[in-house]
Design a protein around this motif. Sequence first.
Motif, PDB file in Angstrom:
ATOM      1  N   VAL A 132       0.871  -1.170   0.000  1.00  0.00           N
ATOM      2  CA  VAL A 132       0.000   0.000   0.000  1.00  0.00           C
ATOM      3  C   VAL A 132       0.905   1.216   0.000  1.00  0.00           C
ATOM      4  N   GLU A 133       0.874   1.950  -1.077  1.00  0.00           N
ATOM      5  CA  GLU A 133       1.779   3.098  -1.207  1.00  0.00           C
ATOM      6  C   GLU A 133       1.236   4.329  -0.488  1.00  0.00           C
ATOM      7  N   HIS A 134       2.153   5.164  -0.077  1.00  0.00           N
ATOM      8  CA  HIS A 134       1.846   6.468   0.524  1.00  0.00           C
ATOM      9  C   HIS A 134       1.131   6.354   1.865  1.00  0.00           C
ATOM     10  N   GLU A 135       1.346   5.271   2.569  1.00  0.00           N
ATOM     11  CA  GLU A 135       0.778   5.120   3.899  1.00  0.00           C
ATOM     12  C   GLU A 135       1.662   5.862   4.898  1.00  0.00           C
ATOM     13  N   PRO A 136       1.074   6.376   5.978  1.00  0.00           N
ATOM     14  CA  PRO A 136       1.881   7.033   7.004  1.00  0.00           C
ATOM     15  C   PRO A 136       2.907   6.074   7.597  1.00  0.00           C
ATOM     16  N   LEU A 137       4.042   6.614   7.982  1.00  0.00           N
ATOM     17  CA  LEU A 137       5.105   5.819   8.569  1.00  0.00           C
ATOM     18  C   LEU A 137       4.809   5.484  10.033  1.00  0.00           C
ATOM     19  N   TYR A 138       4.148   6.394  10.737  1.00  0.00           N
ATOM     20  CA  TYR A 138       3.844   6.215  12.151  1.00  0.00           C
ATOM     21  C   TYR A 138       2.348   6.345  12.373  1.00  0.00           C
ATOM     22  N   ASN A 139       1.873   5.732  13.443  1.00  0.00           N
ATOM     23  CA  ASN A 139       0.468   5.810  13.825  1.00  0.00           C
ATOM     24  C   ASN A 139       0.369   6.138  15.307  1.00  0.00           C
ATOM     25  N   ALA A 140      -0.708   6.799  15.665  1.00  0.00           N
ATOM     26  CA  ALA A 140      -1.032   7.038  17.073  1.00  0.00           C
ATOM     27  C   ALA A 140      -2.452   6.536  17.280  1.00  0.00           C
TER      28      ALA A 140
ATOM     29  N   ARG B 243       3.827  19.516  14.266  1.00  0.00           N
ATOM     30  CA  ARG B 243       2.767  19.632  13.260  1.00  0.00           C
ATOM     31  C   ARG B 243       3.229  20.269  11.948  1.00  0.00           C
ATOM     32  N   PRO B 244       4.059  21.311  11.978  1.00  0.00           N
ATOM     33  CA  PRO B 244       4.487  21.907  10.706  1.00  0.00           C
ATOM     34  C   PRO B 244       5.277  20.950   9.806  1.00  0.00           C
ATOM     35  N   HIS B 245       5.822  19.890  10.377  1.00  0.00           N
ATOM     36  CA  HIS B 245       6.636  18.953   9.598  1.00  0.00           C
ATOM     37  C   HIS B 245       5.903  17.651   9.281  1.00  0.00           C
ATOM     38  N   THR B 246       4.647  17.570   9.656  1.00  0.00           N
ATOM     39  CA  THR B 246       3.886  16.349   9.378  1.00  0.00           C
ATOM     40  C   THR B 246       3.192  16.469   8.033  1.00  0.00           C
ATOM     41  N   LYS B 247       3.008  15.312   7.413  1.00  0.00           N
ATOM     42  CA  LYS B 247       2.286  15.263   6.141  1.00  0.00           C
ATOM     43  C   LYS B 247       1.573  13.927   6.079  1.00  0.00           C
TER      44      LYS B 247
END
Length: 64
Positions: free
Chosen positions: A12-20, A49-53
């Motif tokens: 699955v491409e473009h999935e977030p690297l980390y989860n909460a 937050r400014p560095h999250t995508k």
Amino acid sequence: MVIGGERKTIVVEHEPLYNALYEIESPEVLTSDAWAKAVDQGRWPGQVRPHTKNRRHVLYRRIS
């Protein structure tokens, strides 16, 4: 994963690297004043937050 007796790799491409994961009493918590205050505390709003995508918000119900 095994599907139909055959081992397959699911990419699955473009999935977030980390989860909460947060366990909350009800969905109404997410619209409370306390939640609104909590999400803007600590390092998150100014330094993180400014560095999250690629953020995704999902609400699940646990079935017992």
